[in-house]
Motif scaffolding. Structure first.
Motif, PDB file in Angstrom:
ATOM      1  N   ASN A 282       0.813  -1.212   0.000  1.00  0.00           N
ATOM      2  CA  ASN A 282       0.000   0.000   0.000  1.00  0.00           C
ATOM      3  C   ASN A 282       0.853   1.272   0.000  1.00  0.00           C
ATOM      4  O   ASN A 282       1.717   1.438  -0.831  1.00  0.00           O
ATOM      5  N   TYR A 283       0.658   2.124   0.984  1.00  0.00           N
ATOM      6  CA  TYR A 283       1.347   3.416   0.981  1.00  0.00           C
ATOM      7  C   TYR A 283       2.758   3.321   1.561  1.00  0.00           C
ATOM      8  O   TYR A 283       3.503   4.290   1.529  1.00  0.00           O
ATOM      9  N   GLN A 284       3.124   2.143   2.067  1.00  0.00           N
ATOM     10  CA  GLN A 284       4.472   2.002   2.635  1.00  0.00           C
ATOM     11  C   GLN A 284       5.440   1.685   1.499  1.00  0.00           C
ATOM     12  O   GLN A 284       5.941   0.560   1.356  1.00  0.00           O
TER      13      GLN A 284
ATOM     14  N   MET B  87     -10.946  -6.022   6.171  1.00  0.00           N
ATOM     15  CA  MET B  87     -10.196  -5.592   4.993  1.00  0.00           C
ATOM     16  C   MET B  87      -9.422  -6.793   4.461  1.00  0.00           C
ATOM     17  O   MET B  87      -8.777  -7.514   5.214  1.00  0.00           O
TER      18      MET B  87
ATOM     19  N   ASP C 279      -6.464  -8.573   2.999  1.00  0.00           N
ATOM     20  CA  ASP C 279      -5.014  -8.367   2.952  1.00  0.00           C
ATOM     21  C   ASP C 279      -4.395  -9.722   2.622  1.00  0.00           C
ATOM     22  O   ASP C 279      -4.025 -10.486   3.499  1.00  0.00           O
TER      23      ASP C 279
ATOM     24  N   ARG D 200      -1.842 -12.454   0.852  1.00  0.00           N
ATOM     25  CA  ARG D 200      -0.396 -12.606   0.601  1.00  0.00           C
ATOM     26  C   ARG D 200      -0.135 -14.027   0.119  1.00  0.00           C
ATOM     27  O   ARG D 200      -0.530 -14.979   0.779  1.00  0.00           O
TER      28      ARG D 200
ATOM     29  N   ASN E 270      -7.453  -1.808  -1.193  1.00  0.00           N
ATOM     30  CA  ASN E 270      -6.545  -0.660  -1.128  1.00  0.00           C
ATOM     31  C   ASN E 270      -6.660   0.001   0.232  1.00  0.00           C
ATOM     32  O   ASN E 270      -7.761   0.215   0.734  1.00  0.00           O
ATOM     33  N   LEU E 271      -5.535   0.329   0.795  1.00  0.00           N
ATOM     34  CA  LEU E 271      -5.532   0.999   2.098  1.00  0.00           C
ATOM     35  C   LEU E 271      -4.967   2.399   1.939  1.00  0.00           C
ATOM     36  O   LEU E 271      -4.091   2.631   1.107  1.00  0.00           O
ATOM     37  N   TYR E 272      -5.463   3.312   2.756  1.00  0.00           N
ATOM     38  CA  TYR E 272      -4.998   4.688   2.685  1.00  0.00           C
ATOM     39  C   TYR E 272      -4.223   5.047   3.946  1.00  0.00           C
ATOM     40  O   TYR E 272      -4.434   4.483   5.008  1.00  0.00           O
ATOM     41  N   ASN E 273      -3.341   5.980   3.798  1.00  0.00           N
ATOM     42  CA  ASN E 273      -2.560   6.449   4.939  1.00  0.00           C
ATOM     43  C   ASN E 273      -3.302   7.612   5.578  1.00  0.00           C
ATOM     44  O   ASN E 273      -3.380   8.703   5.018  1.00  0.00           O
TER      45      ASN E 273
ATOM     46  N   HIS F 287     -10.367   2.325  10.236  1.00  0.00           N
ATOM     47  CA  HIS F 287      -9.281   1.908   9.350  1.00  0.00           C
ATOM     48  C   HIS F 287      -7.936   2.400   9.868  1.00  0.00           C
ATOM     49  O   HIS F 287      -6.935   1.695   9.818  1.00  0.00           O
TER      50      HIS F 287
ATOM     51  N   GLN G   6      -4.825  -0.172  11.012  1.00  0.00           N
ATOM     52  CA  GLN G   6      -3.481  -0.192  10.423  1.00  0.00           C
ATOM     53  C   GLN G   6      -2.390   0.252  11.395  1.00  0.00           C
ATOM     54  O   GLN G   6      -1.238  -0.106  11.213  1.00  0.00           O
TER      55      GLN G   6
ATOM     56  N   THR H 160       1.024  -2.765   7.299  1.00  0.00           N
ATOM     57  CA  THR H 160      -0.349  -2.278   7.394  1.00  0.00           C
ATOM     58  C   THR H 160      -1.313  -3.307   7.972  1.00  0.00           C
ATOM     59  O   THR H 160      -2.443  -2.971   8.310  1.00  0.00           O
TER      60      THR H 160
END
Lengths: 220, 522
Positions: free
Chosen positions: A41-43, A201, A203, A205, B26-29, B54, B58, B379
């Motif tokens: 994701n955003y990481q 959610m 997730d 893998r 999809n994940l948001y920060n 959320h 995370q 996350t």
């Protein structure tokens, strides 16, 4: 799902009709290269890199015809990967994951009696036995780095230890004696079971593992 | 040929089956003030709830620990989202309604620092909920701790041969400013009276200068009087701001003690007390952990910059600490140090670096074990680092290793760094914890600037985003890898604070028990 069931039924139907019928048993050993698929994701600076591992096991095969057999194996297969952060060298984890796998495949072969090509295709069931972690991490409060080499602790809320997927391979076989055959195979395991249990959610893998293995069969 | 057909068929079948993998969401920060991400949450309560859910999913570091208390974060989503959607259907939602629902949603969580802020877009106000305050308010000893701060000044005449205090807190400064007869309000009042008396003596005639000074002092006194009343309900930051405005505007009057109060102290300030009992027990009390700005030259520049008044206050804090430190060195070497008492009751926590000035000053090792730690890594809800030793560095300045009894006093308002200090002290063979169970807020937090070190610590920006959550980036464990978040550290010797005794005699039952333990060994 229906296709899978039809395939299995077809295999079971074919077997009793053959008069060729030949058993063989053997061992294999090789190296595998594993790829771990997930979304960071955003990481963005977190990277998962592929790693080599070891695979070895016992093989059994029932040749229904000279061109078709059913193979089952019991293999120890490693599915390793490396997690790192591009901007922070201190967070570096190497995962060594040991699986016990039972691939069941149709084995198609072609060529001469002495040198043959083959193709395996089927599915496998596996169990994630244990894992080891080696690397470094950083306590960002005390700013003291920590080196570790330890066993992974499973968490039932997080870890899916059963594995299921599809397997296919291509190889060559050389019959070097009346009852002995050597094989070289490139095989691909495609897991469809996420190692991470999802909650609200998703997730997911997955492991994808390419194995290069050599084996020896004794043909009865 | 036939073989090839079957092979191709099998391989095609396999490739079709490879579509069985499921995509991840999809994940948001949510850590920053990202308008695009928070846009839906600006005017919908259900979206605010989702953002909070959320963000915590995370970032929150102890969901595995919460399981043992029956907290199921997915169940909370399923149960409360419809309730927040109900709020969206209403034309009027009061702050109390929102706070009540938010409280129910987050109250089960155990982190001792965490609070959640949510903006009521219908009223324009922010509501905040802290699960740990809700939990600790039900404790029998909470009200006593709220009412009485540690204060052994009444022992000064009979039991203490040395006693000193210092503070960088606005409340002490403001208290002195209002009550010390030589400075501030009392000086101003006396000055006004002096001029009025002078005018009266001269039968009403006054010089221009006297008239001007009387008017100016009068104006200043009025403004400060208003501030004295309103400061009781203001935040320290707001009170400091208003006071500084007045002090700046009337600085030409040179009122003693009326100097600009350094605003950085609103964030990092403390009260410190030192005492040496007649039988040589070295006592130190800290209201917060903010010694570093006083004792570390680099930190001084950051916190006090060029303010002379701030430097003065920091010097006073440094001097009190030094008295405590020197007393230990002197009496230990002389062989007559009876023991050490570290009073962390009503201590709000603070700077990790202060550790070396307290425990680090009592032991001779370079590194001191505090406990163990585990950080968020990824996350996923349960993505954690390995469990790492949590160690902090000791004082590098030469010092003795204290083998005499050490007692740490705690109560239900000993929080965060106070608890980590206690946890570390309890690992020493000569240390005991006396008093009441601590707050239960051991997980450390970080500044928003260091969020990306662990990708944890904050959801949103306070007073800016529709939702803000202050969350830990790590979990603290004791040496046995036991998490005590929301529970706290149990004392080795439990002692209640005797309110009646304190009111009637000024004696502190918990302090008395600590002295008794040091003297008698039990």
């Amino acid at each position: 799902m229906r296709k899978k069931i039809l395939f299995v039924i077809a295999m079971i139907t074919i077997v009793p009709l053959s008069s060729f019928a030949q058993w063989r048993a053997g061992v294999n050993i090789g190296a595998d290269y594993n790829h771990y698929s997930l979304s960071t994701n955003y990481q963005n600076d977190v990277k998962y890199n592929d790693r080599w591992g070891v695979t070895m096991g016992l093989m059994g095969q029932y040749d229904v015809f000279d061109w078709l057999g059913v193979r089952a194996e019991l293999d120890w297969t490693q599915k390793n990967y490396h997690r790192e952060r591009v901007i922070l060298k201190e967070q570096d984890y190497r995962f060594t994951n040991n699986y016990l796998q039972l691939p069941v495949m149709a084995s198609f072969s072609f060529g001469s009696q002495q040198l043959r090509g083959f193709c395996n295709a089927g599915f496998y069931v596996g169990y994630w036995m244990n894992s080891y972690l080696k690397g470094t991490d950083l306590n960002s409060i005390s700013l003291i780095e920590y080196n570790f080499n330890q066993k992974y602790s499973f968490l039932k809320e997080r870890d899916q230890r059963w594995d299921f997927g599809y397997v296919g391979g291509l190889g060559v076989e050389y019959r070097f004696a009346d009852n002995w055959a050597a094989q070289l195979e490139a095989r691909y395991y495609y897991s469809v079971t996420s190692t991470n249990k999802s909650n609200t959610m998703a997730d997911n893998r997955y492991h994808s593992t390419l194995a290069l293995q050599a084996g020896i069969f004794y043909c009865f | 040929m036939k073989t090839m057909k079957y092979m191709l068929g099998a391989l095609l079948l396999l490739s079709a089956l490879t579509a069985c993998r499921q995509e991840s969401d999809n994940l948001y920060n949510y850590a920053h003030n990202d308008v695009i991400i928070t846009t839906n949450a600006q005017d919908k309560f259900s979206e605010k709830f989702k953002t909070m859910w959320h963000g915590l999913d995370q970032n929150y570091a102890i969901f595995d620990y919460e399981k043992q208390y029956g907290v199921n974060w997915d169940d909370i989503y399923n149960e409360y989202l419809p309730l927040f959607e109900d709020l969206d259907r209403r034309s009027i939602v009061s702050d109390e309604d929102l706070k009540e629902l938010l409280t129910k949603a987050v109250a089960p969580l155990h982190d001792g620092h965490m609070f959640v802020q949510m903006k009521n877009h219908l009223t324009g106000n922010y509501v905040s909920v802290s699960p740990s305050i809700i939990r600790n308010q039900t404790r029998d000893d909470y009200e006593i701790a709220e009412t009485y701060n540690p204060d052994i000044s009444s022992y000064y005449i009979t039991d203490l041969k040395e006693y000193a205090t210092a503070s960088t807190r606005f409340e002490e400064f403001w208290d002195n400013f209002n009550n010390d007869k030589n400075i501030g309000m009392k000086w101003l009042y006396n000055k006004i009276k002096e001029i009025q008396s002078k005018i009266s003596i001269t039968s009403g005639s006054q010089s221009e200068h006297d008239a001007y000074m009387l008017k100016s002092y009068g104006e200043l006194y009025s403004k400060l009087t208003v501030l004295v009343k309103s400061a009781k309900t203001m935040s320290p930051e707001a009170a400091i701001n208003d006071y500084n405005e007045i002090a700046n505007a009337y600085s030409y009057l040179n009122v003693p003690g009326m100097y600009i109060f350094d605003a950085s102290f609103a964030e990092r300030s403390m009260f410190i007390a030192y005492a040496l009992t007649n039988n040589n027990i070295a006592y130190i009390q800290l209201s917060d952990f903010a010694l570093t700005p006083a004792l570390d030259s680099k930190a001084r520049q950051q916190y006090a910059q060029s303010s002379v008044a701030a430097q003065t206050m920091l010097n006073q804090v440094a001097r009190v600490w030094q008295q405590w430190f020197d007393a230990i060195q002197y009496h230990h070497k002389a062989g007559d140090l009876k023991g050490v008492i570290i009073d962390l009751r009503n201590n709000n926590g603070g700077l990790i670096n202060d550790f070396k000035y307290l425990i680090g000053a009592l032991v001779s090792t370079d590194v001191i074990k505090v406990g163990k730690s585990r950080f968020k890594r990824g996350t996923g809800r349960y993505d954690y680092s390995v469990v790492m030793p949590y160690e902090l560095r000791a004082l590098t300045q030469e010092h003795v290793s204290v083998s005499e009894p050490i007692v740490v006093l705690t109560n239900c308002k000993s929080v965060s760094m106070a608890e980590m200090t206690t946890s570390s002290l309890k690992q020493l063979p000569n240390a005991k914890q006396i008093g009441k169970r601590t707050w239960g807020g051991l997980c450390a937090i970080n500044e928003s600037e260091t969020y990306s070190l662990n990708y944890a610590g904050h959801v949103g920006v306070m007073n800016q985003t529709p939702v803000y959550c202050y969350v830990p980036q790590m979990v603290f464990m004791n040496d046995n890898e036991q998490i005590l978040e929301g529970v706290g550290l149990e004392p080795d010797i439990e002692v209640d604070f005797d309110e009646k005794l304190y009111v009637s005699t000024g004696h502190d039952s918990q302090f008395d028990r600590a002295v008794d333990y040091i003297v008698n060994g039990k």
